[in-house]
Design an enzyme around this catalytic site. Structure first.
Site, mmCIF file in Angstrom:
data_model
loop_
_atom_site.group_PDB
_atom_site.id
_atom_site.type_symbol
_atom_site.label_atom_id
_atom_site.label_comp_id
_atom_site.label_asym_id
_atom_site.label_seq_id
_atom_site.Cartn_x
_atom_site.Cartn_y
_atom_site.Cartn_z
ATOM 1 N N HIS A 262 0.888 -1.309 -0.181
ATOM 2 C CA HIS A 262 0.021 0.086 0.055
ATOM 3 C C HIS A 262 0.780 1.282 -0.073
ATOM 4 O O HIS A 262 0.784 2.058 -0.939
ATOM 5 C CB HIS A 262 -0.874 -0.028 1.257
ATOM 6 C CG HIS A 262 -1.792 1.144 1.558
ATOM 7 N ND1 HIS A 262 -3.149 1.097 0.989
ATOM 8 C CD2 HIS A 262 -1.770 2.314 1.921
ATOM 9 C CE1 HIS A 262 -3.505 2.538 1.261
ATOM 10 N NE2 HIS A 262 -2.890 3.128 1.718
ATOM 11 N N GLU A 263 1.917 1.507 0.885
ATOM 12 C CA GLU A 263 2.748 2.411 0.984
ATOM 13 C C GLU A 263 3.476 2.620 -0.234
ATOM 14 O O GLU A 263 3.824 3.820 -0.745
ATOM 15 C CB GLU A 263 3.459 2.398 2.333
ATOM 16 C CG GLU A 263 2.476 2.615 3.684
ATOM 17 C CD GLU A 263 1.769 3.632 3.627
ATOM 18 O OE1 GLU A 263 1.534 4.610 3.246
ATOM 19 O OE2 GLU A 263 0.604 3.355 4.468
ATOM 20 N N HIS A 266 1.782 4.429 -2.898
ATOM 21 C CA HIS A 266 1.766 5.896 -2.582
ATOM 22 C C HIS A 266 3.233 6.579 -3.153
ATOM 23 O O HIS A 266 3.380 7.614 -3.610
ATOM 24 C CB HIS A 266 1.720 6.477 -1.019
ATOM 25 C CG HIS A 266 0.398 6.295 -0.547
ATOM 26 N ND1 HIS A 266 -0.739 7.060 -1.210
ATOM 27 C CD2 HIS A 266 -0.346 5.635 0.272
ATOM 28 C CE1 HIS A 266 -1.932 6.828 -0.417
ATOM 29 N NE2 HIS A 266 -1.685 5.872 0.452
ATOM 30 N N GLU A 292 -4.794 7.730 -2.976
ATOM 31 C CA GLU A 292 -5.080 6.493 -2.514
ATOM 32 C C GLU A 292 -5.627 5.563 -3.635
ATOM 33 O O GLU A 292 -5.511 4.238 -3.306
ATOM 34 C CB GLU A 292 -6.417 6.751 -1.592
ATOM 35 C CG GLU A 292 -6.780 5.638 -0.628
ATOM 36 C CD GLU A 292 -5.802 5.327 0.527
ATOM 37 O OE1 GLU A 292 -4.909 6.045 0.654
ATOM 38 O OE2 GLU A 292 -5.990 4.442 1.205
#
Ligand code: ZN
Length: 481
Positions: A262-263, A266, A292
């Site tokens: 997830h990170e 980003h 997101e």
């Protein structure tokens, strides 16, 4: 004059990025007793950046540069910088510094109170701070022109140009199908066994395995860092200095595994912004929703897919032979995609997650529009959890007190999480139509085509265009989300 503007804005960006680096340090390395002075340092940098940005000189330059801007191509870096700087400038001027200071002071106090309130599940002790936050929100709203819905003004800080009416329309569509779907799953006699995800997973091995994945996504040692933290986040100091963080639970593999993907999503967005935008206010993602969409894409659409695990499951088995040696890939695939209504948003699965957001979006509007008294908030929260997810909330720590956002004065932020989910799928459909063998590539451990497609179509633009314009460029279709 343009060069003068650019130089001034670059210095402001330097101050903001230095604050970002101090913030990263605060959440990863700083000893606890550094907190007091660190807060002062951050306040000083924030104040300097704000003063420099709202100065008369910036205002004059932006005015003088109007003819130059009109002579340029709308898409050029130069025109975009003037255009976006002017909008930010006008918005910054509207809010008096005294109100800004009141909000940030209250946020610091309320966050401390919230930590204790959540520990003791004591909503009453948090209530006066929430009340004060809502009062300040109303003062903040008064700084702007009247909107169709006052909530629009709060939303605009996180998702520029998005209206409450649009979000409501999207969320109603989601709710209509999700509520019965989740009820049917909860009632189904078929259960998914996810026992294999719980066990013993040494943090060092988890880190090595995560890095094996991240490096195939685009993480490189010369431009990225991965560090442990309590509440994971991604931070960009420069396009060549991306800091992502994760947390390791030795008894549950999901947090670090999917959290780091997830990170990384980003991070890839920030890493992919064109180097021509470095040290400008355009050097970041277009909005929280678009940001997101990138994290959710790598986490869910890539990281929870069968094709992805075709390549990585044998590697996971060799990293954790005792845990997964006897677990067949299908059992693992079902386990990581299990849908199960639960109390806590950050632990929710893909299907139930959006309902956690819709609940918050609805309550925030009722609070801001004065339709719900704050003392009745826990009851309203619990009733909606029952009707959307079919579960009883045992106490406020697992209900209304679970998120940090309201204590930090962030209202209008939550919807961007679900907008991100929706946008991720919208972009995904476009990529898949242009790259039909994407999943075969994943099954070979190759992610470069996806990453470069995203860089070309989305990442490189940074914040040059509005979220809506940006999404139109990515999908090639009018109409936004
Ligand atoms: Zn995220």
């Amino acid at each position: 004059k343009f060069l003068e503007l650019k130089t001034r804005l670059a210095e402001i960006q330097d101050l903001n990025k230095a604050a970002g680096l101090l913030g990263w340090d605060q959440r990863t390395l700083m000893p606890a007793r550094g907190a007091g002075v660190r807060a002062e340092m951050l306040a000083t940098l924030g104040k300097l950046a704000h003063e420099k940005f709202t100065s008369d000189e910036i205002g004059r330059l932006l005015e003088d540069l109007r003819p130059y801007e009109e002579s340029l191509d709308y898409d050029s870096d130069e025109a975009s910088l003037i255009r976006v700087a002017r909008r930010d400038y006008q918005k910054s001027l509207r809010v008096p510094s005294s109100l800004r200071a009141d909000i940030s002071r209250l946020s610091a106090q309320a966050s401390e109170v919230w930590i204790q309130a959540r520990k003791k599940s004591d909503f009453a002790s948090f209530l006066p701070y929430l009340q004060r936050h809502v009062e300040l929100k109303h003062k903040y709203i008064e700084c702007f022109d009247e909107a169709d819905n006052v909530y629009d003004i709060l939303l605009d800080d996180y998702e520029r140009g998005m209206t409450t009416a649009e979000v409501t329309g999207l969320f109603e569509t989601l709710k209509k199908d999700l509520v019965p779907l989740i009820a049917a799953i909860a009632e189904s006699p078929k259960t998914v066994d996810d026992a294999c995800l719980h066990g013993h997973f040494p943090a060092e091995t988890q880190k090595a395995f995560s890095l094996d994945i991240l490096k195939r996504f685009g993480f490189s040692d010369d431009a990225w860092r991965l560090d442990p933290t309590v509440h994971p986040f991604a931070s960009s100091i420069a396009t060549g200095d991306i800091r992502i963080t994760t947390r390791y639970y030795e008894d549950f593999i999901n947090a670090a595994l999917f959290g780091s993907m997830h990170e990384c999503g980003h991070g890839l967005y920030e890493n992919g912004v064109s180097s021509s935008l470095e040290r400008t206010l355009l050097c970041r993602g277009a909005s929280l929703g678009l940001h997101e969409s990138q994290s959710r894409m790598w986490e869910n659409l890539v990281g929870r897919s069968r094709a992805f695990w075709t390549f990585f499951y044998p590697r996971l088995v060799s990293a954790f032979p005792a845990q997964f040696g006897a677990v067949d890939p299908e059992t693992f695939y079902r386990a990581i995609n299990k849908v199960h209504p639960s109390l806590i948003r950050v632990e929710a699965d893909e299907a139930t997650y959006n309902l956690h957001i819709i609940l918050r979006f609805e309550l925030e509007q009722e609070i801001i529009n004065g339709k719900l008294a704050l003392r009745d908030l826990p009851e309203a929260w619990n009733a909606r959890m029952k009707s959307y997810l079919g579960i009883d909330v045992p106490d406020d720590a697992h209900g209304v007190l679970q998120d940090i956002h309201w204590s930090s004065g962030m209202m209008g932020y939550f919807p961007t999480y679900s907008l991100g989910n929706i946008i991720s799928v919208q972009i995904w459909e476009r990529v898949k139509s242009e790259v039909p063998d994407l999943e075969q590539q994943f099954a070979r451990g190759e992610f470069k085509t996806l990453r470069e497609w995203l860089r070309e179509r989305l990442h490189r633009h940074g914040r040059k265009f509005s979220p809506r314009e940006t999404l139109q460029r990515v999908t090639g279709q009018p109409g936004g989300i």
